[in-house]
Design an enzyme around this catalytic site. Structure first.
Site, PDB file in Angstrom:
ATOM      1  N   PHE A   1     -31.500  11.984   7.151  1.00  0.00           N
ATOM      2  CA  PHE A   1     -31.529  10.573   7.562  1.00  0.00           C
ATOM      3  C   PHE A   1     -32.967  10.087   7.799  1.00  0.00           C
ATOM      4  O   PHE A   1     -33.206   9.238   8.652  1.00  0.00           O
ATOM      5  CB  PHE A   1     -30.667  10.346   8.810  1.00  0.00           C
ATOM      6  N   LEU A   2     -33.902  10.606   7.021  1.00  0.00           N
ATOM      7  CA  LEU A   2     -35.286  10.145   7.096  1.00  0.00           C
ATOM      8  C   LEU A   2     -35.714   9.430   5.820  1.00  0.00           C
ATOM      9  O   LEU A   2     -36.902   9.232   5.604  1.00  0.00           O
ATOM     10  CB  LEU A   2     -36.234  11.327   7.361  1.00  0.00           C
TER      11      LEU A   2
ATOM     12  N   ARG B   1     -18.091  -2.490   1.932  1.00  0.00           N
ATOM     13  CA  ARG B   1     -18.232  -3.202   3.196  1.00  0.00           C
ATOM     14  C   ARG B   1     -19.675  -3.113   3.702  1.00  0.00           C
ATOM     15  O   ARG B   1     -20.231  -2.035   3.811  1.00  0.00           O
ATOM     16  CB  ARG B   1     -17.266  -2.625   4.244  1.00  0.00           C
TER      17      ARG B   1
ATOM     18  N   GLY C   1     -35.101   3.071   2.572  1.00  0.00           N
ATOM     19  CA  GLY C   1     -34.219   2.435   1.594  1.00  0.00           C
ATOM     20  C   GLY C   1     -34.013   0.975   1.911  1.00  0.00           C
ATOM     21  O   GLY C   1     -34.749   0.370   2.704  1.00  0.00           O
TER      22      GLY C   1
ATOM     23  N   LYS D   1       0.830  -1.206   0.000  1.00  0.00           N
ATOM     24  CA  LYS D   1       0.000   0.000   0.000  1.00  0.00           C
ATOM     25  C   LYS D   1       0.868   1.261   0.000  1.00  0.00           C
ATOM     26  O   LYS D   1       0.605   2.209  -0.736  1.00  0.00           O
ATOM     27  CB  LYS D   1      -0.921   0.009   1.220  1.00  0.00           C
TER      28      LYS D   1
ATOM     29  N   LYS E   1     -17.755  11.553   6.675  1.00  0.00           N
ATOM     30  CA  LYS E   1     -18.737  10.773   5.920  1.00  0.00           C
ATOM     31  C   LYS E   1     -18.064  10.302   4.638  1.00  0.00           C
ATOM     32  O   LYS E   1     -17.538  11.120   3.873  1.00  0.00           O
ATOM     33  CB  LYS E   1     -19.971  11.622   5.587  1.00  0.00           C
TER      34      LYS E   1
ATOM     35  N   LYS F   1     -18.409   9.245  19.663  1.00  0.00           N
ATOM     36  CA  LYS F   1     -18.373   8.714  18.305  1.00  0.00           C
ATOM     37  C   LYS F   1     -19.384   7.580  18.124  1.00  0.00           C
ATOM     38  O   LYS F   1     -20.146   7.548  17.148  1.00  0.00           O
ATOM     39  CB  LYS F   1     -16.960   8.222  17.971  1.00  0.00           C
TER      40      LYS F   1
ATOM     41  N   CYS G   1     -18.745   1.744   9.275  1.00  0.00           N
ATOM     42  CA  CYS G   1     -18.973   2.372  10.581  1.00  0.00           C
ATOM     43  C   CYS G   1     -20.276   1.951  11.259  1.00  0.00           C
ATOM     44  O   CYS G   1     -20.252   1.396  12.356  1.00  0.00           O
ATOM     45  CB  CYS G   1     -18.931   3.897  10.446  1.00  0.00           C
TER      46      CYS G   1
ATOM     47  N   ASN H   1     -22.942   7.673  15.628  1.00  0.00           N
ATOM     48  CA  ASN H   1     -23.250   6.698  14.586  1.00  0.00           C
ATOM     49  C   ASN H   1     -24.486   5.872  14.920  1.00  0.00           C
ATOM     50  O   ASN H   1     -25.302   5.560  14.048  1.00  0.00           O
ATOM     51  CB  ASN H   1     -22.050   5.779  14.345  1.00  0.00           C
TER      52      ASN H   1
END
Length: 440
Positions: free
Chosen positions: A255-256, A334, A259, A35, A157, A210, A266, A214
């Site tokens: 965030f309403l 992920r 989906g 890397k 984000k 944190k 995270c 989340n």
């Protein structure tokens, strides 16, 4: 300032690049030699808007240096950031082995007084353990270097990580040493010059902040997905309900959106870790457990809709997938809903054609040697002779597609929309069979 960042994943690479962008000398250290060599050649292993540009610029200016040699990175360093991964262990807790190894290495190699900043997402109490590990190594060496532990959780984000770094909503500093706090404030001053966004607290509260952030966002998503499923069963429309609910200033619209579930590195990991933290402290966090379970079920909603429409046997059918990454703006897959959907359809006998503007290479590695899936570089060609389109990730290029072109490519005018991107009434007018989440 002279800064060391240990770890060159999403958090470490973005942090290191952004610190160098405002004039600091930054060493980015990683144990992965492949890397590091790629980064030296200008090959960025993750996609984030603007990241490649600032990495190349500051590497060429020699303000951003990549190395596998931690001793080289720590030489004359004033601040060292720990930004290594804390993946979910088999028991659901955060795997802190990399964090603790880094702490040991810092204690073995530091050659001056140092501020050690924990950027990795770690459970409450980890800062105390890191302090013990470093101090133990200094005792072994019989040296008396001073160091302070700071918790400075990241709130980036994916998809807007560079922007979030350069213009953060807030900077949380977990530390009780006034001198150290002032140094960290000076480091972050270029990013918050328009207004004071510093929040100072103790280390344990910063570590907890944190996880709670989340978990709160994940809770909003799962709550709305559950409401969407209720709406679908009773004949209400979640898209209209969202407008009614979000107009309340106490709630807001963010965030309403209903989906096919959240993913990424995270939310799933941090919700699980917070559940484990509560259980280890003797408390059962039932709401968080429900959030987690609701999200697992939600990732199967599209598969269930396809099953209702086409039956349990999908042999001979081909589905075109738009969007593979867990969210737009990143190539991260992920915990992505796309993987659950694709595997679910293939298990019922379907073939898959898939397109994503950034995640193709990662997807090919995930599904390598699977003859039932084919990847494309053009979203419309992906749909050629498919029985329906399934939209999974809401990339901007999918917002206003050419529906005439879609109709020409598909065998049937059928769309399953996992992000409720399109106007149902308009699609019905042009003879599309259109399935959303949270509405009949």
């Amino acid at each position: 300032m002279n800064i060391t960042v240990i770890g060159t994943g999403y958090v470490g690479l973005v942090a290191g690049a952004c610190f160098s962008e405002v004039g600091n000398n930054v060493y980015c250290v990683d144990v992965d030699e492949k890397k590091i060599n790629s980064l030296k050649k200008g090959i960025i292993h993750i996609y984030e808007e603007h990241l490649e540009k600032i990495v190349l610029k500051n590497y060429n200016n020699k303000q951003l240096i990549f190395t596998v040699d931690l001793e080289e990175g720590l030489f004359n360093s004033e601040i060292c950031f720990i930004a290594v991964g804390t993946p979910m262990a088999e028991d659901g807790c955060a795997d802190l082995s990399a964090v603790f190894q880094v702490a040991k290495n810092i204690g073995e190699l530091m050659d001056n007084d140092l501020i050690v900043v924990i950027k990795s997402t770690v459970p409450v109490g980890t800062g105390d353990k890191i302090k013990e590990i470093i101090q133990k190594e200094l005792y072994k060496r019989k040296v008396d270097y001073k160091f302070e532990i700071v918790s400075n959780p990241e709130f980036l984000k994916e998809g807007t990580a560079v922007k979030d770094s350069m213009r953060p909503d807030r900077v949380i500093i977990g530390c009780e040493d006034e001198k150290t706090i002032n140094i960290i404030k000076i480091l972050y001053a270029p990013y918050v010059k328009n207004r004071d966004r510093f929040i100072v607290m103790d280390v344990r509260s910063a570590e907890m902040s944190k996880y709670v952030s989340n978990a709160m966002l994940a809770t909003r998503i799962s709550f709305m997905n559950e409401i969407a499923n209720i709406c679908e069963n009773i004949g209400a429309d979640i898209n209209k309900v969202r407008l009614g609910v979000g107009s309340d200033t106490r709630i807001g619209y963010r965030f309403l959106y209903a989906g096919c579930g959240y993913g990424g590195s995270c939310f799933p990991k941090d919700v699980t870790a917070l559940i484990k933290t509560g259980e280890h402290a003797g408390y059962i966090p039932n709401i968080l457990k429900s959030v987690q379970e609701t999200n697992k079920k939600q990732k199967k909603v599209i598969v269930n809709k396809v099953k209702e429409r086409f039956g349990n046997d999908l042999s001979g059918l081909t589905f075109g997938i738009w969007g593979l990454s867990f969210k737009p703006g990143t190539n991260d897959m992920r915990e992505a809903p796309s993987s659950i959907i694709i595997n679910g359809l293939i298990d019922m006998g379907a073939k898959i054609k898939a397109y994503d503007p950034k995640a193709r290479e990662i997807a090919e590695n995930i599904f390598q040697n699977n003859e039932n899936i084919e990847f494309f570089n053009d979203k419309y060609e992906t749909l050629s002779r498919c029985d329906s389109l399934i939209l999974v990730t809401e990339w901007n290029e999918f917002r206003s597609p050419d529906f005439d072109n879609i109709s020409e490519k598909l065998k049937n005018n059928i769309i399953f929309d996992g992000r409720n991107q399109f106007d149902k009434e308009e699609l019905n007018k042009i003879d599309f069979e259109y399935y959303q989440i949270g509405t009949k």
